[in-house]
Design a protein around this motif. Sequence first.
Motif, short mmCIF file in Angstrom:
data_model
loop_
_atom_site.label_atom_id
_atom_site.label_comp_id
_atom_site.label_asym_id
_atom_site.label_seq_id
_atom_site.Cartn_x
_atom_site.Cartn_y
_atom_site.Cartn_z
N GLY A 158 -0.59 -4.13 -1.25
CA GLY A 158 -0.88 -5.41 -1.87
C GLY A 158 -2.24 -5.95 -1.49
N VAL A 159 -2.69 -5.67 -0.28
CA VAL A 159 -4.03 -6.08 0.15
C VAL A 159 -5.09 -5.20 -0.49
CG1 VAL A 159 -5.57 -6.28 2.15
CG2 VAL A 159 -3.19 -7.05 2.32
N TRP A 160 -4.79 -3.92 -0.62
CA TRP A 160 -5.75 -2.95 -1.17
C TRP A 160 -5.92 -3.07 -2.68
CZ3 TRP A 160 -3.72 0.99 -4.40
CH2 TRP A 160 -4.67 1.91 -4.87
N THR A 247 -10.58 -6.94 10.52
CA THR A 247 -11.82 -6.84 9.75
C THR A 247 -11.87 -7.81 8.58
OG1 THR A 247 -10.89 -5.10 8.33
CG2 THR A 247 -12.02 -4.40 10.35
N GLY A 248 -10.71 -8.39 8.20
CA GLY A 248 -10.68 -9.25 7.03
C GLY A 248 -10.77 -8.50 5.73
N TYR A 249 -10.43 -7.22 5.75
CA TYR A 249 -10.54 -6.36 4.58
C TYR A 249 -9.78 -6.93 3.39
CZ TYR A 249 -9.75 -2.23 1.62
OH TYR A 249 -9.66 -1.36 0.57
N ARG A 250 -10.49 -7.20 2.30
CA ARG A 250 -9.94 -7.68 1.03
C ARG A 250 -9.34 -9.08 1.09
NH1 ARG A 250 -10.55 -4.27 -3.70
NH2 ARG A 250 -10.70 -2.12 -2.95
N LEU A 251 -9.30 -9.67 2.25
CA LEU A 251 -8.69 -10.99 2.38
C LEU A 251 -9.72 -12.11 2.28
CD1 LEU A 251 -6.16 -10.35 5.28
CD2 LEU A 251 -5.65 -10.55 2.86
N LYS A 252 -10.92 -11.82 2.76
CA LYS A 252 -11.95 -12.87 2.81
C LYS A 252 -13.08 -12.63 1.81
CE LYS A 252 -11.00 -13.65 7.70
NZ LYS A 252 -11.54 -13.67 9.08
N SER A 253 -12.88 -11.65 0.92
CA SER A 253 -13.92 -11.35 -0.06
C SER A 253 -13.68 -12.12 -1.34
CB SER A 253 -13.94 -9.86 -0.34
OG SER A 253 -12.69 -9.42 -0.79
#
Length: 253
Positions: A158-160, A247-253
Motif C-alpha cells: 500500500g505504501v509502494w 526514510t519516509g519512503y512514499r509517505l512524505k513525497s
Amino acid sequence: MNLRATYAIYAFEMARTGRTLLQSIVAPVITTALYFVVFGAAIGTRIAEIEGVSYGAFIVPGLVMLMLLTQSVSNASFGIYFPRFTGSIYEILSAPVSYLEIVVGYVGAAATKSIILGLIILATAAFFVPLRIEHPLWMLFFLVLTALTFSLLGFIIGVWADGFEQLQFVPLLVITPLTFLGGTFYSVSVLPPFWQTVTLFNPVVYLVSGFRWSFYEVADVHVGVSLGMIGLFLALCLAAVWWIFRTGYRLKS
C-alpha cells in the motif's frame, strides 16, 4: 504506546468492514463455498483420499490459507493506500502518533478481518466435509501469525503502490498463483521428483503445509521448517516497514 491513537485507527478500519460487509466477508465465503462444490464434489468423487484424509477435507486448510493470504494483503494495502490517495496520511503523520502505533492500527485491523474471515470459512467448511483439527492451538497460531505477516506485506504494498491497479497486482498475479501451486488442492508428494524440488522454492508451500499439519498431522515439509519460513518472512516484512518509516519512503513525497 498511545493506545487511544492506535485504537482510533484500528476502530476506523474495522468500521469500514461493516460498511462493505458484502465485499469484505460475504463474497470471499461464497467464493470458497464454490471451491468446495467444484473441487470437493467434482474432483473428490475421483480422488477418494490423500494420505488417509478425504479429498474434500484435505483441501480445507489450503482454501482457508488462500483466502487468508489474499485478504490480508488486500485489506492492509487498501487501508494505508487510501489515506495516501486522499491526502489524509499527512494528518496522521503530523499527529502525535508514533510510527509503531500507525502500523499496529492498520496491520492489526487487516489481520483481525482476515482471521475472522478464516474462522467463518472454517465454520462453512464444516457443512461440506467432516472436519477435524488435531492441534487447535497450533492452528490458531498459524492463522494469526500468517495473517499478521501478510498484513504487513499488504501495508508495504500500500505504501509502494502508485495506483489501484498496483494494489491488485500482487494479490491477483503473485499470491493467488503461488497459493494454487503451493499444495492447496494436492499434496506435493504426488508430483514427480523434479517438480517436488521446484515446488519447494514456492514459499506458500510451507504456509499451507504447516497449517494442514495442525489439522491432520499431514505435511509436505516438517512443521518446524514451516514455522521457520513464516518467521523469516515476518522478520523481512518488519525490516521493510522499519526502513519505510525511517526514510519516509512514499509517505512524505
